[in-house]
Design a protein around this motif. Structure first.
Motif, PDB file in Angstrom:
ATOM      1  N   THR A  15       0.856  -1.183   0.000  1.00  0.00           N
ATOM      2  CA  THR A  15       0.000   0.000   0.000  1.00  0.00           C
ATOM      3  C   THR A  15       0.892   1.232   0.000  1.00  0.00           C
ATOM      4  O   THR A  15       1.923   1.270   0.680  1.00  0.00           O
ATOM      5  CB  THR A  15      -0.936   0.010   1.224  1.00  0.00           C
ATOM      6  OG1 THR A  15      -1.863  -1.068   1.081  1.00  0.00           O
ATOM      7  CG2 THR A  15      -1.699   1.306   1.341  1.00  0.00           C
ATOM      8  N   ALA A  17       1.349   5.727  -0.378  1.00  0.00           N
ATOM      9  CA  ALA A  17       0.756   7.052  -0.277  1.00  0.00           C
ATOM     10  C   ALA A  17       0.369   7.493  -1.693  1.00  0.00           C
ATOM     11  O   ALA A  17       1.029   7.128  -2.668  1.00  0.00           O
ATOM     12  CB  ALA A  17       1.753   8.031   0.331  1.00  0.00           C
ATOM     13  N   VAL A  37      -4.381   7.375   0.412  1.00  0.00           N
ATOM     14  CA  VAL A  37      -3.702   6.094   0.593  1.00  0.00           C
ATOM     15  C   VAL A  37      -4.316   5.100  -0.385  1.00  0.00           C
ATOM     16  O   VAL A  37      -5.539   5.075  -0.564  1.00  0.00           O
ATOM     17  CB  VAL A  37      -3.870   5.590   2.042  1.00  0.00           C
ATOM     18  CG1 VAL A  37      -3.401   4.148   2.176  1.00  0.00           C
ATOM     19  CG2 VAL A  37      -3.100   6.488   3.011  1.00  0.00           C
ATOM     20  N   VAL A  61       6.042  -0.958   5.397  1.00  0.00           N
ATOM     21  CA  VAL A  61       6.085   0.461   5.046  1.00  0.00           C
ATOM     22  C   VAL A  61       7.407   1.029   5.537  1.00  0.00           C
ATOM     23  O   VAL A  61       8.090   0.427   6.369  1.00  0.00           O
ATOM     24  CB  VAL A  61       4.913   1.249   5.679  1.00  0.00           C
ATOM     25  CG1 VAL A  61       3.576   0.755   5.141  1.00  0.00           C
ATOM     26  CG2 VAL A  61       4.942   1.165   7.207  1.00  0.00           C
ATOM     27  N   VAL A  70      -0.095   5.806   6.164  1.00  0.00           N
ATOM     28  CA  VAL A  70      -0.712   4.589   5.640  1.00  0.00           C
ATOM     29  C   VAL A  70      -1.231   3.719   6.788  1.00  0.00           C
ATOM     30  O   VAL A  70      -2.373   3.240   6.765  1.00  0.00           O
ATOM     31  CB  VAL A  70       0.293   3.802   4.771  1.00  0.00           C
ATOM     32  CG1 VAL A  70      -0.227   2.393   4.483  1.00  0.00           C
ATOM     33  CG2 VAL A  70       0.565   4.537   3.465  1.00  0.00           C
ATOM     34  N   THR A  92       8.410   4.239   2.008  1.00  0.00           N
ATOM     35  CA  THR A  92       7.052   3.859   1.619  1.00  0.00           C
ATOM     36  C   THR A  92       6.845   4.226   0.149  1.00  0.00           C
ATOM     37  O   THR A  92       7.287   5.279  -0.307  1.00  0.00           O
ATOM     38  CB  THR A  92       6.023   4.624   2.481  1.00  0.00           C
ATOM     39  OG1 THR A  92       6.303   4.364   3.864  1.00  0.00           O
ATOM     40  CG2 THR A  92       4.599   4.213   2.149  1.00  0.00           C
TER      41      THR A  92
END
Length: 320
Positions: A15, A17, A37, A61, A70, A92
């Protein structure tokens, strides 16, 4: 629309930003940005949490402001993030998108990210007690050799696995996408858009895909606005999609996956599973965010069991 399950779901993947222009016009002219996010697997985890399903997100992350944002965002949606590793050295991932109802131009900045360094060791520390399903996607396989090894370890575990193709051609320029068929073949549930399946596997037809993937118990093929199909035990069940005034399409596939999987794990029949997926996808289509606000129960409950005419006549719009 909520589902009560005896076990939880683990969603594994990167995941990032997200930066989105806060004003209309070309990205290069934007002076104000909104940070959000975005990540396929955490999107699924958040939608599952909103459906009353216990969900856990596994990833990594960076030890940076984006990583903290996140974690706060995903945890704030009710997802367990205790198995997310914070990497002190790698950043990240980040992506930039220009949102539009017809699609979104996306630029990724994820090479060398914390999540790209995930590997089998990260899977070894994941608790699997009381887990009903592990959800992964083809995106992870493209990030690095160690991430591909991670998926191999996941698929070797005794817990059922759902695999979403999630074809991202930009990630495969220097990698061999033929591994995607091998990964999907080992999953219990496979989800794929007919367009992306055509791009990767040469066909988007449900029965032809079943011939390519005879081993997964369930094959789900999404046909865009026209609906989706389930292939199980030699039977194809098709459910048309809903009419939706689309604001922005990114995230709809993840929302569909969450709705479908929640209903699947609850033992619902194929048509109801597909409708649950479509209703969650509609929530994503009605917002510029990757994870939209859930539709109210007074909308979802009647539509789940509506007759075909009422379903076909439904038209969902964004309220001001």
């Amino acid at each position: 629309m909520r589902f009560s399950l005896t076990g939880g779901v683990v969603c594994l993947g990167e995941t990032m930003a997200v930066l989105v222009p806060a004003e209309p016009g070309p990205v290069r002219a934007a002076t104000t940005w909104t940070r959000a996010v975005g990540g396929a697997e955490s999107n699924v985890a958040m939608y599952l949490a909103r459906l009353g399903v216990r969900s856990r997100w596994v990833s990594a992350v960076g030890d940076d402001a984006f990583g903290g944002a996140v974690l706060d965002f995903v945890a704030g949606a009710g997802v367990d993030v205790s198995d997310v590793r914070v990497d002190p050295d790698r950043p990240t991932g980040l992506y930039v998108k220009e949102a539009d109802a017809s699609g979104s131009a996306v630029r990724y900045y994820r090479r060398g990210s914390a999540a790209s360094a995930l590997g089998p060791g990260d899977w070894e520390r994941v608790r699997l007690d009381d887990v009903a399903l592990v959800h992964v996607s083809g995106i992870t396989a493209a990030l690095s050799d160690s991430c591909l090894e991670l998926l191999d370890a996941v698929l070797a575990s005794p817990v059922p696995v759902s695999f979403d193709l999630n074809w991202r051609p930009a990630l495969w320029r220097d990698r061999d996408p033929s591994v995607l068929l091998k990964l999907a073949a080992r999953a219990d549930v496979v989800l794929a858009g007919s367009d992306e399946a055509t791009a990767v596997w040469g066909t988007g037809d449900p029965l032809e895909l079943r011939r390519l993937l005879p081993d997964p118990t369930t094959l789900v093929v999404k046909h865009g606005a026209s609906g989706a199909s389930v292939v199980e035990d030699g039977v194809v069940t098709h459910q048309p999609g809903l009419r939706v005034d689309v604001v922005e399409p990114v995230g709809a596939g993840d929302a569909f996956a969450a709705g479908y999987l929640a209903a699947h794990l609850a033992g619902e029949p194929a048509r109801r599973r597909l409708r649950a997926g479509h209703l969650q996808a509609a929530a994503a289509l009605l917002t510029r965010e990757d994870v939209g606000e859930p539709l109210p129960a007074e909308v979802t409950a009647p539509l789940l069991d509506a007759d075909d005419a009422r379903w076909a006549g439904a038209h969902l719009r964004r309220h001001p």
